[in-house]
Design a protein around this motif. Structure first.
Motif, short mmCIF file in Angstrom:
data_model
loop_
_atom_site.label_atom_id
_atom_site.label_comp_id
_atom_site.label_asym_id
_atom_site.label_seq_id
_atom_site.Cartn_x
_atom_site.Cartn_y
_atom_site.Cartn_z
N GLN A 128 0.83 -1.21 0.00
CA GLN A 128 0.00 0.00 0.00
C GLN A 128 0.86 1.26 0.00
O GLN A 128 0.56 2.24 -0.71
N ARG A 163 3.21 9.78 -9.93
CA ARG A 163 2.50 9.93 -11.19
C ARG A 163 1.80 11.30 -11.25
O ARG A 163 1.79 11.97 -12.30
N ILE A 164 1.20 11.73 -10.13
CA ILE A 164 0.54 13.04 -10.12
C ILE A 164 1.55 14.15 -10.35
O ILE A 164 1.30 15.11 -11.11
N GLN A 203 3.75 5.60 -5.63
CA GLN A 203 3.66 5.58 -7.10
C GLN A 203 2.60 6.55 -7.60
O GLN A 203 2.82 7.27 -8.60
N ASN A 204 1.46 6.62 -6.87
CA ASN A 204 0.41 7.57 -7.28
C ASN A 204 0.88 9.01 -7.13
O ASN A 204 0.62 9.86 -8.00
N ASP A 206 2.21 1.69 -3.46
CA ASP A 206 1.17 2.19 -4.37
C ASP A 206 0.92 3.68 -4.16
O ASP A 206 0.76 4.45 -5.12
N THR A 207 0.89 4.09 -2.90
CA THR A 207 0.68 5.52 -2.62
C THR A 207 1.82 6.36 -3.17
O THR A 207 1.60 7.42 -3.78
N ASN A 265 2.58 14.13 -13.99
CA ASN A 265 1.53 14.66 -14.86
C ASN A 265 1.39 16.18 -14.71
O ASN A 265 1.04 16.88 -15.67
#
Length: 287
Positions: free
Chosen positions: A26, A36-37, A32-33, A29-30, A40
């Motif tokens: 978890q 990614r934000i 990685q998010n 994943d956090t 972007n």
């Protein structure tokens, strides 16, 4: 002798390892998010990153330009000067001999007020609750009151500015008035102090002489109120019951007066308005 704790079983070890693996996944994943934000947001290919940087540069340039303007620099200097004057004028007060009696007076007042505050605390809490309810009930009127207050402040501002300009231009005359008042009142101060001491001594004597009769009068009034309490309660009960009996009559009278006023208004409007259709009579019956 302390007992040796038992070792965890194989199932417990597997469960802890599985929980640790899930939490680690978890967290990854956090992360990685978030990555990614960020990519972007600042990616120059779709234009969002360049737009963010452009907005930041423009904002920084506008702030720098605004802070470098003569008006901003003058405001900064005035703020620093005001703080400096406050510091230089307030620092001697802390070490002045007058500050010691003032501190003693504040301490005495605080010590004497603590029992009073403890006594009135329940009443103050109830008053605060009632005041909060009143403010909440009158909240629709607050915007109108704020508008009226703002208009009053705007109307008073030119008067204050004109008064400040007049007083600033008349500073020599004000100094002359202050010097004249000081010269006139300085010889009277010792006389005033002597008169104040005599008045204090006389007042203390009067208070000492009148306190025992006042105490006797208060005790007599308390005893009288205890004896007359049933009569007062009965009178209040009669007054409240009479008001309750007259309440329907008052309501009926108010309602009848309202109907009469509405009927009179309708008749006056029908008589004054020339656009009413002929042959139509407007009437309101009042029982």
């Amino acid at each position: 002798m302390a007992t040796i704790p038992s070792l965890p079983s194989r199932d417990d070890v597997l469960r802890m390892a599985r929980n640790t693996t899930d939490i680690t996944g978890q967290l990854l994943d956090t992360a990685q998010n978030i990555t990614r934000i960020a990519m972007n947001t600042f990616d120059p290919r779709d234009g969002s990153g360049a737009e963010v940087l452009r907005v930041l540069r423009e904002t920084t340039a506008e702030l720098a330009e605004a802070s470098a303007s003569p008006q901003a620099q003058e405001a900064f200097y005035r703020i620093v000067g005001t703080l400096t004057r406050l510091g230089t004028s307030g620092a001697p007060l802390a070490v002045h001999p007058v500050s010691e009696p003032a501190q003693a007076l504040l301490t005495a007042i605080g010590d004497s007020l603590l029992p009073v505050l403890d006594a009135v605390e329940p009443a103050v809490e109830e008053f605060a609750d009632a005041l909060g309810d009143l403010v909440e009930a009158t909240s629709p009127l607050l915007p109108a009151a704020a508008g009226v207050a703002a208009g009053a402040l705007l109307a008073v501002t030119p008067v204050l500015r004109a008064a400040a300009d007049v007083l600033r231009d008349s500073s020599p005359e004000l100094r002359r008035v202050a010097d004249a008042l000081t010269a006139a009142l300085a010889p009277l101060m010792p006389l005033q102090v002597a008169l104040a001491e005599r008045a204090t001594a006389a007042g203390a004597g009067v208070v000492r002489a009148t306190l025992p009769p006042l105490a006797d009068l208060a005790e007599a009034a308390a005893a009288t109120s205890k004896v007359a309490r049933p009569v007062l309660v009965a009178g209040e009960e009669l007054l409240v019951s009479g008001f309750e009996r007259f309440q329907p009559l008052l309501l009926a009278t108010a309602s009848r007066a309202g109907r009469v006023a509405r009927a009179a208004a309708v008749r006056v409007s029908a008589a004054v308005s020339p656009t009413a259709e002929p042959g139509v009579l407007v009437a309101v019956s009042t029982p």
